[in-house]
Design a protein around this motif. Sequence first.
Motif: not given
Length: 640
Positions: A466-470, A476-484, A514-526
Amino acid sequence: MSCYSLSLLFFSYSVFLLSVQQLFLCLLLCIAFGFLLGNFGFVHGVLSYINNDRSLINNHVDAIIPFKKQYNMLYGGFYITISFLSITALFLKPLYKKYYFKLLATFTILSLIGSFSPYFDSFFNGFSMPERRWVYALALSTAGLTAMLVQHIQMITVKQFLLASVPPILFITISAFWQQSFYSWLIFIPIMLVLLLFKIKHPFKYLNIAICCVLIAYQFTLIQNYQDKVIKKYTPNIKTVSKSNIYSQQTSSKIQKLKENQIDDLRRIDMLRPLSINSAMYYNFNGTKLYSSIYDAEILKFYEKDLLVSMPRNSNSYYASFSERANLNSLFNVDYTIKAKDDLHYPALSKRIDSFKDQDEYFHIYENTEKLPSARVVNNIYNDTHLDSPLEKEHAMLNGIITNDKKSNKQIKPPNDLLKSANISYNNASYNGKRLTVNKNGGGLTIDLPKNTAEKYKTLYLMMDAKIIKPRDMNYYISTNENKIFRYRLNYRYIRPHHTTTANIKSTNTVHIKFKKGTYHFNLKNIQGEDYSTLKNATKDAQSQNIKFHNKHTHYEIDLNKNPSGNLVMPIIYNKGLKASIDGKPVKINKVNYLMSNIKVDKNDKKVKITYETPFFKTSICGMLIGLILLVWLRKKYKL
């Protein structure tokens, strides 16, 4: 020394008696003796630089510095403020007849020219990002110029002095109006001008004393102005140190009680507050974070590539915590975790044992309920090439050792990938298989997992890219339930290169990313689940061995009791300077589990002793002694 010798080739000195060949030989001898006498610091400085990792993705350096107040060297600058007299001296041609003035002036002029380019700053910062660490040398050279101007002021005329004073005074005046600020040291400029003019035309007995007194007052006032108006907000005082986010007696007393309850001498406490401060050093405990420009690159490799640990910040010169992953906490002896009251991301298998208020903040203390001993014997061997996910690697370290030097005698069964049976929906976001576009802050995706997930597991591991592009200029943040997970903007100068990360959360049937507003490279692997049966079995087996670990300050001692033959593994960071003996006989220490130390032991062994000796220590001492002996011999033989 080299610069000084080169200067002698260009600038003649009337009393210098050596030829060019003799000068070159002298230079070589000085370099040789300098290396021998100072090899200890030099060699280890070079090794530290080589073994360090300050990988940068924003390594672009502009050709010219920006037009900003902080770079002004004569008035109100952040890095240094030099005397106007040193610049005046540079315009006085008669002074260049003095060899040492010419030497200092050349260095000063080159430094001033170089100061216009950040590449000059980068060169003096180990070719890293530009930092003005060289200005202390400039302070020395300009101080020398000022002293020589005062000493040889009678070599110049009143007209020459007044004309030479115009450029720096004009520059200072323009700077004062541009910055709209006034510094009290300005009042010393006319005083110094008058005194120096008097010395040119009418020198009298006590004038030098008056000039020295004014110079001292001028310099002290300049320093005080610099402290009050430039760096005061960056300088800690008693009040800031006593604040809870740096050091407090309340937190110190809590930590002291935790240390008293530790089961041996190699236990750790995880306390992240504040992120950029080396709290463990202030409170005197073994911690899990470090803020430093130089440390072993293998630590960052462990975090970023081997175990994919999501640190609180992705910045150079920093590592911290194990992202509350219970397996890693047990493997590295983290017995207690101190968290802010409203932080719900704390380690699984931990219980809250205390709460306290420190000034205006509330904190909870959690205790690890599955404490692995600091030394234990295992027999299973796993090869890193056969392990794919962070959870597999954690299980392998709990059951045995991971190494690439030996063949595996065991295999880890890969955990089930829950992502294969999950349903994913998008909230205020869209996904094309590579890019995730988030249209609103807090947008992202919702993952519905099988209904029995929450009951079957205690923790979920989500492995993702998960990496922001613009936009590039937004933290920014990568908020996964309680883990931000916090991430710096892409144009942050000290941002670490991007890597796959793992977000660990409490087991649940529904996951929100959850993310901030923006465009991200995203790949949930497992997505993998952890029930901690492996950790519980490892703890039970290790505690039955009853191995005792002792810190003797100069060395570690390990008492072996009911252990089987096998691999003694310890969460001591492996380093080539570590040495070990078993019952007095030297044995080899190996690197396992990416960072840890390992010794092969037999069931009949009784005591292990571990010491540390800096690499090349004896060689360095011999080099210093040889250099000292040769230096004394040469001085006596040639009466130097």
